[in-house]
Design an enzyme around this catalytic site. Structure first.
Site, PDB file in Angstrom:
ATOM      1  N   LEU A 130       0.832  -1.212   0.000  1.00  0.00           N
ATOM      2  CA  LEU A 130       0.000   0.000   0.000  1.00  0.00           C
ATOM      3  C   LEU A 130       0.863   1.256   0.000  1.00  0.00           C
ATOM      4  CD1 LEU A 130      -2.601  -1.097   2.693  1.00  0.00           C
ATOM      5  CD2 LEU A 130      -2.938  -1.006   0.230  1.00  0.00           C
ATOM      6  N   GLU A 143       5.036   2.898   1.421  1.00  0.00           N
ATOM      7  CA  GLU A 143       6.285   2.652   2.112  1.00  0.00           C
ATOM      8  C   GLU A 143       6.605   3.793   3.042  1.00  0.00           C
ATOM      9  OE1 GLU A 143      10.757   1.070   1.174  1.00  0.00           O
ATOM     10  OE2 GLU A 143       9.412   1.539  -0.464  1.00  0.00           O
ATOM     11  N   PHE A 199       9.888   3.118   8.289  1.00  0.00           N
ATOM     12  CA  PHE A 199      10.164   1.906   9.031  1.00  0.00           C
ATOM     13  C   PHE A 199       9.914   0.645   8.233  1.00  0.00           C
ATOM     14  CE2 PHE A 199       9.250   4.956  12.391  1.00  0.00           C
ATOM     15  CZ  PHE A 199      10.442   4.858  13.065  1.00  0.00           C
ATOM     16  N   VAL A 248       7.563  -1.337   4.744  1.00  0.00           N
ATOM     17  CA  VAL A 248       6.501  -1.308   3.746  1.00  0.00           C
ATOM     18  C   VAL A 248       5.177  -1.679   4.410  1.00  0.00           C
ATOM     19  CG1 VAL A 248       5.771  -2.249   1.521  1.00  0.00           C
ATOM     20  CG2 VAL A 248       8.196  -1.978   2.041  1.00  0.00           C
ATOM     21  N   VAL A 249       4.086  -1.067   3.937  1.00  0.00           N
ATOM     22  CA  VAL A 249       2.752  -1.376   4.443  1.00  0.00           C
ATOM     23  C   VAL A 249       2.016  -2.202   3.402  1.00  0.00           C
ATOM     24  CG1 VAL A 249       0.603  -0.402   5.313  1.00  0.00           C
ATOM     25  CG2 VAL A 249       2.741   0.822   5.662  1.00  0.00           C
ATOM     26  N   LYS A 256       1.975  -3.303   8.585  1.00  0.00           N
ATOM     27  CA  LYS A 256       3.253  -2.582   8.431  1.00  0.00           C
ATOM     28  C   LYS A 256       4.378  -3.522   8.821  1.00  0.00           C
ATOM     29  CE  LYS A 256       4.343   1.213  10.964  1.00  0.00           C
ATOM     30  NZ  LYS A 256       4.224   2.646  11.271  1.00  0.00           N
ATOM     31  N   ASP A 258       4.382  13.678  16.736  1.00  0.00           N
ATOM     32  CA  ASP A 258       4.604  13.700  15.292  1.00  0.00           C
ATOM     33  C   ASP A 258       3.292  13.914  14.540  1.00  0.00           C
ATOM     34  OD1 ASP A 258       6.413  11.539  12.936  1.00  0.00           O
ATOM     35  OD2 ASP A 258       6.147  13.707  13.034  1.00  0.00           O
TER      36      ASP A 258
END
Ligand code: NAG
Ligand code: NAG
Ligand code: NAG
Ligand code: NAG
Ligand code: NAG
Ligand code: NAG
Ligand code: NAG
Ligand code: NAG
Ligand code: NAG
Ligand code: NAG
Length: 884
Positions: free
Chosen positions: A583, A585, A588, A590-591, A605, A702
């Site tokens: 989906l 990147e 941390f 790739v999703v 993730k 964040d």
């Protein structure tokens, strides 16, 4: 002065155990994001780490993307210093150790301004070099051989003009103490070459010390090479590959000549020449030559040893004449072969006359800085030197260059100090004045103050100190010490109330008639104890559970949430159909899209391995999301922690993130003003829950538009809690060294305090609100004001609301609602956290904005109705939690 060469006798050292381990190496890739640290350089296997642990200031930049393939990885990111005159790295080294220190700066138009910076670099209090990047498209690398004076080495970048200093990499290598010995000063590299007409340089792992050897050759030379092994075991450990070739003069009867111009021309020059015979000589052959440095020495009759390194070096510094340095290797009459040389290093001596501030004072003041979490921008590098940039709030004594300065006055009045009076103060042995007035210091007045003999003034007034004043200190007052204690309501300032033990010893045998006084004291003491005990219950009870009163209330955990579990890696593979659909990147990893129980969509993730920082964030996020639940926080379905395989499994958010919608990268429709307000309100509600509904409170740290995700109903949920923090509880001191947040969204106070609070999230949310209002990038260098907050501020002073608003909204909004939202956003981005509203106030204000907007449309203000966008367009579902 007689100049002479010293011959290094090889063979006195047993073969050196080759340190292939990078032991003692410090390799910092400046500006490298924490989660990408560490990595091994593909070229020579050097392990680089992020610099974040060693500096609290500066911002992260990236070279222009066109350079991505042209530069080694350590030069792709950099740290730049728009604030403060002097910014310093503080590195841990071994005292009295000789180090090779290399600093590189590659500009790479990171800021899009195409303006080459220039600045100075200092080592501790002494200037090392001026860096000018004008025309240096490949950057600069400066090297020095320097002996550390203490266990910490400060490398400081100093602003000299209008440009911000930059730094790309710092590399530090320990050297042997018996090499590169100078009479005084450190050694600045002029050049280090091996005689070869190839193009490549030599460094680690060929060179165990990781010196950089550049190839050098001239058309008046002839090259000779060998494949034979050369014994390189002398103190200098010259790489074998550098010795396997040599130059001889093309005219076999003529000299071999090398010339250079040291800077400045009268510099003190040190020269290191490495020779090895690499030709097979016949029995009747000899190679003998004079080694002459014009105007300095003539070392006559030198013969290199067969396949064994021989180093000739200057023991005393030399000075070349104004025409430059000229090295000549002149064949002697009896020689049958021309002269030869394999490798050569030249340095100039650089004096670092200023002694650093006394090490014990430095340790003490750094300890105080950490204890009180002081992060004044000037508190970097040496506290007292150079004099012009000595730390604010303190004064030093300067006797002469050969006496280390010491701190004589420390004034931390009104500095927001909390906790007790720091014991480290007693190590400031020359302290004459100590002003800690008007802070929030608690605890007793420590007795060590009495034994600090230099003190003439102590101002502790306006604090919350308690207990009694030590006798010995009161005694010092009779000797002339000025001691200010007013405004400490719980402090007993006389000798009557000294600690119980003493009191008993003293009072009981003494006056029976003082019984009444004693009784009063006891009563007072009891009241005091009683008060103290009861105190907590006087405080308002901590808010229990999230209390967003209207709008979205907390839902019972979805069937999903209640089944949070740990998955095996095999299950993760199954649910993602072997990771067939990515989906997106993030930093941390790739999703991937996935399904649990056939029907339920999830986003997985997968954390890239080998990042220890990544693992920390992974754990932080799992722990947090297991603990907190709110409709406006993305929920965790499960996780996988199996050996190297780390994965987080979230609920799937089919509508991507807010940023995509604002930038029009999704679906090609425009979010209405009302929907924008609802999305920010949702976000604010999620944050309000973290700030006030959780004990201890949680700061997300964040917040940005890419971390606000939208579900099928366009309800917003906050994601990415990898950087979140709970507040430290109690009085534990805690200093955050992790670079947090995202440039543009990051609370400007963070640069000063290095500390993020709930108000930092308010700031970031204010930025998101401005993005929503304007659809402008948060930072755009080409804009009149690059930062969105400043830009909107500027527009507002010109009273031009139409220029501020996202043109795609086509004026379709209630202007009262917009003004209110603007006002709110501007107060959220107030540079001073005390001027910002709390998240609960933000929630209230946003609701009012919605009321205005809805009344325009004749919509009854019905805050309980769920927002839902009617969309005709069909979307490819795509994207979910994604990091930076
Ligand atoms: C290299 O030379 C040193 C000193 O002369 C000697 O001790 C050592 O054994 C030699 N090494 C090899 C591999 O010949
Ligand atoms: C930068 O490096 C490239 C590749 O090594 C070289 O071709 C170019 O001339 C260098 N530029 C400067 C200004 O030194
Ligand atoms: C030196 O030059 C020779 C011949 O040009 C080449 O084969 C060799 O690889 C070079 N040495 C290094 C270390 O590059
Ligand atoms: C070679 O060097 C010698 C000695 O310096 C000189 O006399 C001679 O002219 C040189 N030959 C050439 C061709 O340069
Ligand atoms: C050295 O000896 C070789 C044969 O061993 C001979 O060819 C050469 O001419 C001699 N060189 C000199 C300078 O005598
Ligand atoms: C170097 O010294 C040697 C011996 O003292 C002498 O023969 C030679 O001529 C000198 N060379 C120069 C260039 O002065
Ligand atoms: C400390 O600084 C404050 C102002 O910040 C000043 O009022 C005070 O007099 C100073 N104390 C001393 C001892 O100089
Ligand atoms: C004071 O300095 C000594 C020696 O440098 C050190 O061992 C001690 O821990 C310091 N004391 C405090 C309270 O920092
Ligand atoms: C001082 O600390 C107390 C207790 O921690 C707190 O209630 C008070 O607000 C603080 N005062 C200031 C000025 O920070
Ligand atoms: C001590 O501090 C208090 C509060 O800042 C101030 O009023 C007083 O003048 C100071 N005394 C001295 C001697 O600096």
């Amino acid at each position: 002065m007689k100049r002479h060469l010293l011959l290094v006798i090889i063979g006195t050292y047993a073969a050196i155990v080759v340190a292939q381990t990078q032991e003692g190496f410090i390799s910092l890739d400046c500006g490298l994001p924490v989660e990408e640290s560490p990595y091994d350089n593909s070229f020579n296997g050097l392990t680089f780490t992020s610099d974040f642990r060693f500096i609290q200031t500066g911002k992260i930049g990236r070279v222009h993307k066109d350079l991505n393939n042209a530069l080694s990885k350590q030069y792709l990111t950099l740290r730049y210093f728009p604030e403060g005159k002097r910014n310093c790295y503080s590195l841990d080294v071994k005292r009295d150790t000789k180090y090779l220190i290399a600093v590189s700066s590659v500009y790479g138009n990171y800021d899009g301004l195409n303006l080459d910076p220039n600045f100075d670099i200092y080592i501790g209090p002494n200037k090392w070099i001026s860096v000018d990047l004008e025309g240096r498209t490949n950057g600069t690398l400066d090297e020095i051989i320097h002996k550390s004076m203490s266990n910490s080495l400060d490398i400081c970048l100093v602003k000299t003009g209008t440009t911000s200093p930059i730094i790309s990499a710092i590399e530090i290598r320990p050297l042997r103490d018996d090499t590169y010995v100078t009479q005084s000063g450190s050694l600045r590299l002029s050049f280090r070459v091996y005689l070869n007409n190839s193009a490549g340089h030599i460094r680690y792992a060929d060179d165990v010390r990781d010196r950089i050897w550049n190839p050098f050759f001239d058309s008046s030379y002839t090259q000779i090479t060998t494949n034979l092994n050369i014994n390189n075991s002398n103190a200098y450990e010259v790489p074998k590959t550098a010795l396997q070739s040599a130059a001889t003069p093309r005219n076999a009867s003529g000299p071999l000549i090398i010339t250079w111009n040291p800077k400045p021309s009268n510099a003190q020059v040190y020269l290191y020449m490495h020779f090895a015979e690499i030709q097979t000589l016949e029995a009747n052959d000899t190679r003998e030559f004079d080694v002459i440095l014009k105007g300095n020495f003539n070392h006559s009759g030198f013969s290199p040893t067969k396949l064994k390194v021989f180093t000739l070096f200057t023991e005393e510094p030399m000075q070349c004449d104004s025409g430059g340095c000229r090295l000549e290797l002149v064949r002697t009459p009896k020689s049958t072969l021309p002269p030869l040389i394999n490798a050569l290093e030249a340095y100039t001596a650089i004096e670092f006359p200023k002694l650093e501030t006394s090490a014990s004072d430095v340790d003490a003041i750094k300890n105080i800085k950490v204890t009180y979490r002081l992060s004044k921008i000037s508190w970097q590098g040496d506290p007292c030197l150079p004099k012009d940039w000595s730390w604010e709030n303190l004064r030093c004594s300067y006797v002469d260059l050969s006496t280390p300065p010491q701190i004589v006055s420390l004034n931390l009045s009104e500095s927001g100090l909390t906790g007790s009076i720091a014991p480290a103060l007693q190590n400031l042995t020359q302290l004459q004045e100590l002003d800690l007035s008007n802070n929030n210091l608690t605890g007793p007045v420590p007795s060590f103050l009495a034994s600090m003999k230099s003190l003439t003034l102590i101002n502790l007034s306006g604090n919350n100190l308690n207990g009694s004043v030590p006798q010995a200190l009161l005694h010092r007052v009779t000797e002339g010490l000025v001691l200010k204690l007013d405004g400490n309501p719980h402090l007993c300032k006389t000798s009557l109330c000294n600690p119980k033990k003493e009191k008993n010893k003293f009072l009981i045998p003494a006056f029976a008639s003082a019984a009444s006084l004693l009784a009063i004291l006891v009563v007072v003491a009891l009241i005091f104890v009683f008060r103290k005990k009861k105190l907590p219950s006087d405080l308002p009870a901590p808010p229990s559970i999230p209390v967003p009163d209207v709008d979205h209330t907390i839902q019972p955990e979805s069937s999903f949430a209640s089944k949070k579990i740990r998955f095996t890696y095999t299950e993760v593979q199954q649910m993602t159909n072997n990771f067939d659909r990515a989906l997106g990147e993030g930093g941390f990893g790739v999703v991937y899209h996935g399904c649990v129980n056939v029907t339920q969509q999830v986003a997985v993730k997968l954390l890239s391995q080998s990042s220890s920082q990544g693992y920390k964030h992974f754990k932080a996020e799992v722990e947090l999301l297991m603990r907190v639940h709110h409709i406006n926080l993305v929920s965790l379905v499960g996780y996988c922690d199996e050996g190297d395989h780390l994965a987080l499994i979230y609920e799937y958010m089919p509508n991507g993130d807010l940023k995509q919608h604002l930038s029009g990268k999704r679906g090609g429709f425009v979010l209405s003003w009302e929907n924008r307000l609802r999305i920010v309100l949702d976000t604010a509600l999620g944050l309000e829950y973290l700030h006030t509904g959780c004990t201890p409170p949680i700061v997300h740290r964040d917040i940005k538009s890419t971390n606000i995700l939208l579900d099928q109903n366009f309800q917003a949920k906050l994601a990415d809690f990898g950087l979140s923090r709970s507040f430290p509880t109690g009085n534990e001191t805690y200093v955050s060294t992790v670079v947090a947040g995202t440039p543009g969204y990051l609370d400007p106070e963070y640069y000063r305090t290095n500390w993020l609070t709930e108000k930092s999230d308010v700031y970031s949310l204010g930025i998101v609100l401005l993005e929503m209002i304007t659809s402008q990038p948060v930072i755009q260098q080409t804009r009149e004001k690059p930062h969105i907050g400043e830009w909107v501020g500027l527009m507002l002073t010109q009273g031009d609301i139409d220029n501020i608003m996202d043109p795609n909204l086509n004026g379709d909004y209630d202007s009262g609602s917009v003004w209110k939202a603007l006002e709110l956003a501007m107060s959220c981005v107030n540079p001073s956290s005390s001027g910002r509203p709390s998240m609960s106030q933000v929630v209230i204000e946003l609701k009012e904005c919605l009321v205005y907007e809805n009344s325009r449309k004749g919509v009854k203000s019905d805050m309980d109705s769920k927002s839902s966008l009617e969309l005709s367009t069909s979307f490819t579902p795509d994207m979910t939690p994604e990091a930076r």
